[in-house]
Design a protein around this motif. Structure first.
Motif: not given
Ligand code: ADP
Length: 448
Positions: A269, A335, A338
């Motif tokens: 992530q 991501d 993030t």
């Protein structure tokens, strides 16, 4: 190749080359035998540097260190399982080894830090070239200057023992089998990270892991020594390196230097999940807990400029690049929001000198702020075998009753015990020079 030398040195890595030079300087006639076509063994693959305490180099950098701290931190990093006599010799001879190299024109005058150490005691060349290739190249210059015989493509298959003493070796050359007589033999054959059968024997869980080791790291010295009654120790202690790029058929050891200079690790992530400079064992466990996805090293131009090897990895396509963090996230499959937030939080931690999230305290002198930004996908791989033959601090190989086997010496990764259950980055190169020198000296003493 002659039929008799004072000492036969098996293996041309850091330990073998250092021992040969030291033995020669004391007046012995050594020969170095290397089974691979290439000289240098796993030593050539070492990246971070050489640990030592109380060195002048440290003082030039205003770092006041002590053998005691080096000892305590290595013992802690090794789970208190280290052979304490070997560790004591190691730490207390570390500065001398740096001096010895400097006396030979091999200057390691830059410093960095590795996981588990509290101060900068990892010495490296000021060019910041990876230590292993640098050291082997420089030691080979000494070997050449002294005209020491070094043969590649000769594999030692057996130790010759006469009346309880090791008196030579039997080896295979391109022209067939030979026997070489010697007053003493040094095992400088490295570890067994590339021997799946031997790994499987002691660590079934690791037999399918990739390895960062050169293909010749098959534990021959351990088997040779066992055949003459040597004891082996800590054979199940295998270091899995946390940050290895392994998306191609070659496993590249990347992370240590980049982490030391300030890179962070994030998950799929884009979130941090560990103190990146915790010990290799703990960082590996944290990455394994991510469930097989591996992790990503994230860094910027400033950090990249401090680690020369990244250029090479980039050149062969292993580094993802983005002009900003969002672009990097897209490129690496993370991501974007993030990752951007993670790096902002990290930069705040660097500014505050306080990593409240994971309690990292070292390698945080630089933020991640200067584009372009970089990511390298990494995962754990077998890196180092802490176990091996038992020796005393005089590098004499011990039998099962802890008595020296006359004429048989060992130094470097082939030896077990020094590192306990976890080798600290920078300690393996130090081990080869410190115990390589010691082996050269002790073989001389033995042959008096
Ligand atoms: P260290 O770091 O302890 O010096 P390295 O892995 O750098 O260890 O070097 C060990 C060298 O020994 C390697 O180049 C390896 O190919 C060589 N070697 C291993 N087994 C044998 C053998 N049976 N005969 C000759 N050379 C060997």
């Amino acid at each position: 190749l002659k039929t008799t030398y004072d000492v036969v040195i098996i293996g041309s890595g850091g330990a073998g080359l250092t021992a040969a030079i030291q033995a020669h300087e004391l007046g012995l006639k050594p020969v170095i035998l290397e089974k691979m076509p290439k000289i240098g063994g796993n030593t050539t693959r070492a990246s971070s540097g050489m640990n030592a305490a109380e060195t002048n180099v440290q003082l030039h950098h205003h770092i006041v260190d002590s053998f005691g701290d080096f000892y305590d931190e290595t013992l802690k990093g090794g789970g208190n399982l280290n052979n304490q006599a070997l560790l004591k010799f190691f730490t207390e001879h570390s500065a001398l080894a740096i001096d010895w190299l400097a006396d030979h024109g091999i200057e390691l005058d830059d410093l960095t830090i590795t996981g588990g150490m509290s101060v900068m005691r990892t010495h490296r060349p000021s060019s910041m070239a990876p230590i292993g290739g640098f050291l082997v190249t420089e030691l080979l210059k000494q070997v050449a200057a002294a005209k020491l015989p070094l043969f590649t493509d000769i594999k030692v298959d057996q130790l010759v023992q006469t009346d309880g003493k090791i008196t030579g070796v039997k080896a295979t050359t391109a022209n067939g089998a030979v026997t070489i007589n010697a007053g003493a033999v040094l095992l400088a054959t490295g570890g067994f990270g590339a021997n799946k059968a031997l790994l499987g024997k002691y660590r079934d869980d690791l037999k399918n892991y990739q390895t960062t080791n050169q293909p010749g790291a098959t534990g021959d010295g351990i088997l040779l020594a066992e055949a003459v009654g040597a004891k082996v120790v800590d054979m199940d202690q295998v270091q899995v390196h946390p940050t290895v790029q392994q998306d191609t058929d070659h496993a590249y050891l990347i992370g240590e230097a980049v982490r030391g200079e300030g890179a962070i690790l994030v998950d799929q992530q884009g979130k941090r999940f560990v103190n990146e400079l915790d010990t290799r064992k703990n960082v590996t466990a944290a990455i394994d807990q991510l469930g097989g996805t591996g992790a990503y090293l994230i860094f910027d131009r400033g950090i990249r400029d401090r680690v020369k090897a990244v250029e090479f990895y980039d050149h062969i396509g292993l580094v993802k690049t983005g002009a900003d963090l969002a672009a990097l996230a897209t490129e690496a499959g993370l991501d974007a929001d993030t990752l951007t937030q993670t790096v902002a939080d990290w930069n705040q931690a660097v500014a505050n000198h306080a990593d409240t999230a994971f309690k990292r305290t070292t390698g945080m002198d630089r933020d991640i702020a200067k584009g372009p930004f970089y990511a390298i996908h990494i995962a754990p791989a077998v890196h180092y075998t802490m176990g091996g033959v038992g020796i005393n601090p005089a590098t004499q190989v011990l039998d099962k009753q802890d008595q020296p086997i006359n004429g048989l010496f060992a130094a470097g990764e082939v030896v077990g015990g020094l590192h306990g259950n976890n080798r600290i980055g920078g300690n393996s190169i130090a081990e080869t020079v410190i115990f390589g020198r010691q082996a050269g000296q002790q073989m001389f003493k033995y042959l008096q």
